[in-house]
Motif scaffolding. Sequence first.
Motif, PDB file in Angstrom:
ATOM      1  N   SER A  13       0.830  -1.217   0.000  1.00 25.31           N
ATOM      2  CA  SER A  13       0.000   0.000   0.000  1.00 25.31           C
ATOM      3  C   SER A  13       0.855   1.254   0.000  1.00 25.31           C
ATOM      4  O   SER A  13       0.653   2.158  -0.825  1.00 25.31           O
ATOM      5  N   ASP A  52      -1.363 -17.144  -1.123  1.00 26.92           N
ATOM      6  CA  ASP A  52      -2.414 -18.064  -1.560  1.00 26.92           C
ATOM      7  C   ASP A  52      -3.122 -17.471  -2.785  1.00 26.92           C
ATOM      8  O   ASP A  52      -3.987 -18.104  -3.381  1.00 26.92           O
ATOM      9  N   TYR A  58      -1.510 -11.168  -8.281  1.00 27.92           N
ATOM     10  CA  TYR A  58      -1.207 -10.458  -7.033  1.00 27.92           C
ATOM     11  C   TYR A  58      -0.349  -9.221  -7.289  1.00 27.92           C
ATOM     12  O   TYR A  58      -0.514  -8.206  -6.608  1.00 27.92           O
TER      13      TYR A  58
HETATM   14  C1  LIG Z   1       1.557 -14.667   5.921  1.00 25.15           C
HETATM   15  C2  LIG Z   1       0.617 -13.839   5.122  1.00 25.15           C
HETATM   16  C3  LIG Z   1       0.172 -14.302   3.889  1.00 25.15           C
HETATM   17  C4  LIG Z   1      -0.675 -13.511   3.116  1.00 25.15           C
HETATM   18  N1  LIG Z   1      -1.119 -13.996   1.915  1.00 25.15           N
HETATM   19  C5  LIG Z   1      -1.928 -13.230   1.159  1.00 25.15           C
HETATM   20  C6  LIG Z   1      -2.441 -13.690  -0.092  1.00 25.15           C
HETATM   21  O1  LIG Z   1      -2.202 -14.816  -0.500  1.00 25.15           O
HETATM   22  N2  LIG Z   1      -3.228 -12.866  -0.796  1.00 25.15           N
HETATM   23  C7  LIG Z   1      -3.553 -11.626  -0.375  1.00 25.15           C
HETATM   24  O2  LIG Z   1      -4.254 -10.921  -1.075  1.00 25.15           O
HETATM   25  N3  LIG Z   1      -3.096 -11.162   0.803  1.00 25.15           N
HETATM   26  C8  LIG Z   1      -2.319 -11.929   1.587  1.00 25.15           C
HETATM   27  N4  LIG Z   1      -1.891 -11.461   2.801  1.00 25.15           N
HETATM   28  C9  LIG Z   1      -2.283 -10.123   3.257  1.00 25.15           C
HETATM   29  C10 LIG Z   1      -1.138  -9.111   3.025  1.00 25.15           C
HETATM   30  O3  LIG Z   1      -0.982  -8.413   4.203  1.00 25.15           O
HETATM   31  C11 LIG Z   1      -1.442  -8.218   1.835  1.00 25.15           C
HETATM   32  O4  LIG Z   1      -1.472  -8.988   0.663  1.00 25.15           O
HETATM   33  C12 LIG Z   1      -0.459  -7.066   1.591  1.00 25.15           C
HETATM   34  O5  LIG Z   1       0.864  -7.439   1.804  1.00 25.15           O
HETATM   35  C13 LIG Z   1      -0.822  -5.886   2.434  1.00 25.15           C
HETATM   36  O6  LIG Z   1       0.022  -4.812   2.143  1.00 25.15           O
HETATM   37  P1  LIG Z   1      -0.100  -3.470   3.001  1.00 25.15           P
HETATM   38  O7  LIG Z   1       0.958  -2.576   2.523  1.00 25.15           O
HETATM   39  O8  LIG Z   1      -1.489  -2.974   2.984  1.00 25.15           O
HETATM   40  O9  LIG Z   1       0.162  -3.934   4.500  1.00 25.15           O
HETATM   41  P2  LIG Z   1       1.459  -4.573   5.138  1.00 25.15           P
HETATM   42  O10 LIG Z   1       2.186  -5.373   4.167  1.00 25.15           O
HETATM   43  O11 LIG Z   1       1.010  -5.206   6.401  1.00 25.15           O
HETATM   44  O12 LIG Z   1       2.367  -3.301   5.476  1.00 25.15           O
HETATM   45  C14 LIG Z   1       2.021  -2.417   6.488  1.00 25.15           C
HETATM   46  C15 LIG Z   1       3.304  -1.782   6.991  1.00 25.15           C
HETATM   47  O13 LIG Z   1       2.961  -0.745   7.907  1.00 25.15           O
HETATM   48  C16 LIG Z   1       3.911  -0.737   8.931  1.00 25.15           C
HETATM   49  N5  LIG Z   1       3.320  -0.110  10.107  1.00 25.15           N
HETATM   50  C17 LIG Z   1       2.223  -0.479  10.794  1.00 25.15           C
HETATM   51  N6  LIG Z   1       2.026   0.343  11.840  1.00 25.15           N
HETATM   52  C18 LIG Z   1       3.018   1.254  11.796  1.00 25.15           C
HETATM   53  C19 LIG Z   1       3.361   2.366  12.610  1.00 25.15           C
HETATM   54  N7  LIG Z   1       2.641   2.693  13.679  1.00 25.15           N
HETATM   55  N8  LIG Z   1       4.447   3.090  12.279  1.00 25.15           N
HETATM   56  C20 LIG Z   1       5.205   2.773  11.193  1.00 25.15           C
HETATM   57  N9  LIG Z   1       4.936   1.729  10.393  1.00 25.15           N
HETATM   58  C21 LIG Z   1       3.844   0.977  10.697  1.00 25.15           C
HETATM   59  C22 LIG Z   1       4.233  -2.190   9.169  1.00 25.15           C
HETATM   60  O14 LIG Z   1       5.490  -2.355   9.776  1.00 25.15           O
HETATM   61  C23 LIG Z   1       4.196  -2.750   7.757  1.00 25.15           C
HETATM   62  O15 LIG Z   1       5.458  -2.799   7.195  1.00 25.15           O
HETATM   63  C24 LIG Z   1      -1.076 -12.248   3.604  1.00 25.15           C
HETATM   64  C25 LIG Z   1      -0.650 -11.804   4.858  1.00 25.15           C
HETATM   65  C26 LIG Z   1       0.169 -12.598   5.619  1.00 25.15           C
HETATM   66  C27 LIG Z   1       0.608 -12.089   6.969  1.00 25.15           C
END
Ligand SMILES: Cc1cc2nc3c(=O)[nH]c(=O)nc-3n(C[C@H](O)[C@H](O)[C@H](O)COP(=O)(O)OP(=O)(O)OC[C@H]3O[C@@H](n4cnc5c(N)ncnc54)[C@H](O)[C@@H]3O)c2cc1C
Length: 530
Positions: A13, A52, A58
Amino acid sequence: MNYDAIIIGAGISGIYQLYRLRQLGMKVRVFEDGSDLGGTWYWNRYPGARFDSESWSYGYSFSEELLKEWDWKEHFSPQPDNLEYLNLVADKFDLRRDMQFDSRVRAAHWDDEASEWTVTLESGQTARARFLFTAIGILSAHTLPNLPGLGSFRGPAHHTARWPHTPVDFTGKRVGIIGTGASAIQAIPEIAKVAKQLIVFQRRPNWAAPLHNAKISKAEMEEIKTRYDEIYARCAGTPGWFIHQPDPRKTFDVPPEEREAFWEKLYGEPGFGIWMANFSDILLDEKANAELSAFIAKKIRSRVKDPKVAEKLIPKNHGFATRRVPLETGYFEAYNRENVLLVDVNETPIERITPNGVRTSEKEHELDILIYATGFDGVTGAFDRIDFRGPGGVKLKDVWMDGPRTYLGQLIDGFPNLLMVLGPHTARGNIPRAIEHSVEWQTGLLRFMRERNYIRVETRPEYVEEWTQIVVKAAERLLSSKVDSWQTGVNRNVEGRTVRRVLGFNGNGVYYRRKTAEVAEGGYREFVFR
Ligand SMILES: Cc1cc2nc3c(=O)[nH]c(=O)nc-3n(C[C@H](O)[C@H](O)[C@H](O)COP(=O)(O)OP(=O)(O)OC[C@H]3O[C@@H](n4cnc5c(N)ncnc54)[C@H](O)[C@@H]3O)c2cc1C
């Protein structure tokens, strides 16, 4: 320091939001808790960690060049490759220079006079910006088990979402793993292959179905590249933004043998088809769901040799697909190994963690390595860990006490200029597809404001109420709303997380796309601008 925008989080994101805001010419700072970018794929390095989602559905879709350049190596890509991919994206678009790592945001307070957010890091550093974007993840706030003696274990103890960066060697070791959710289901078969002994402490079993992963050859990848437009168009047209489209038939409209053959086919195919390409009523109708659950239970019984162990692995308190379905590779067969022991903590509860291992009511299990696969405080957990305050010092935590309230999962009334990428009550499913949609929609809103010299946006309470009702209604129909899980906000390891809440928009992703597009085309009438 003053910025046009601050983004919290450098996962999928945050990376994409930064890319788009740069294009608007904004001066942006990303604050990330981790020591590098990648989010989920930075933190979750346990053995077996992978998507998954089909890899090629993805990845980011926004850059033709990136699509041509990157080769997925497996249909369901593992963590190291995913992290490499996100690093490539950041480097290719020169995004790293606006990211600040080891920078955990502690508080974000709105200054009404200046129309700006002040962000404070754990270190005490502060920064100000007109717009604040949360990109903090729905599965980023990891939770440890609520057990006495935690921290007293003498050997290495790792949470799956805080895994060391150097490989953990399980060879010849006695390993304990607490939890049997999605992470454990991926890790257990891998660890079982090398550990001397693996003891699995299970409180509640989860349904799981085979992933059927496979390598992608060079030729196959070239062919996939010719179909990207078609793949993304397909995802945009399905309820969960996956490639899988539900079968319009109802379970009991199909004769039993045909039904069974259909389920056999789905069970034998890669990915989430068994969940998302199934009959249209399996997530809604208890009888249909029970029939499917019985089919999956039969599969578990056929794969686990010891019938007593098989019964313990079959969930009795919820139906198949009423929680997020983990996909597995040899999970059930792991329990056929001599070196794997399943401990049902309902029969013999864990009394405490000890310096030597885990003591249950039966005995002390001596261990060399302990793993906490106890998951996350899902969706709102990362929000609760930041002290967000709107005008007048109103705390977001208080406003969301009984559950989140948002407009489209993107903005919150009473919290100006706070935009959430993948916020609660947004459509989710195949998450990068949801992220791209959210980022692009928000970028459109900012462009609209810029063209009119607006500096402040806030959503109107009546629209927040309307959207909250839509979200709640969509959830009411679903069997999953009657089940405790991270998706309904229940986590017994977190104080106060015992009451179910509606955390996501579980209606159709196609409807969500249309609704958000209508708001943009209508000139954002649901918002107040200044
Ligand atoms: C093991 C696992 C497998 C997954 N498999 C799938 C899948 O197959 N398909 C799918 O669609 N999704 C899957 N997901 C969900 C996955 O989280 C998302 O696909 C995607 O990576 C989310 O990206 P994001 O940037 O929104 O959140 P994230 O990748 O969670 O990144 C959020 C970031 O914000 C940072 N952060 C949070 N709070 C703070 C703060 N207070 N200060 C500073 N930094 C902060 C964190 O350290 C993190 O690095 C999976 C999740 C996990 C845990």
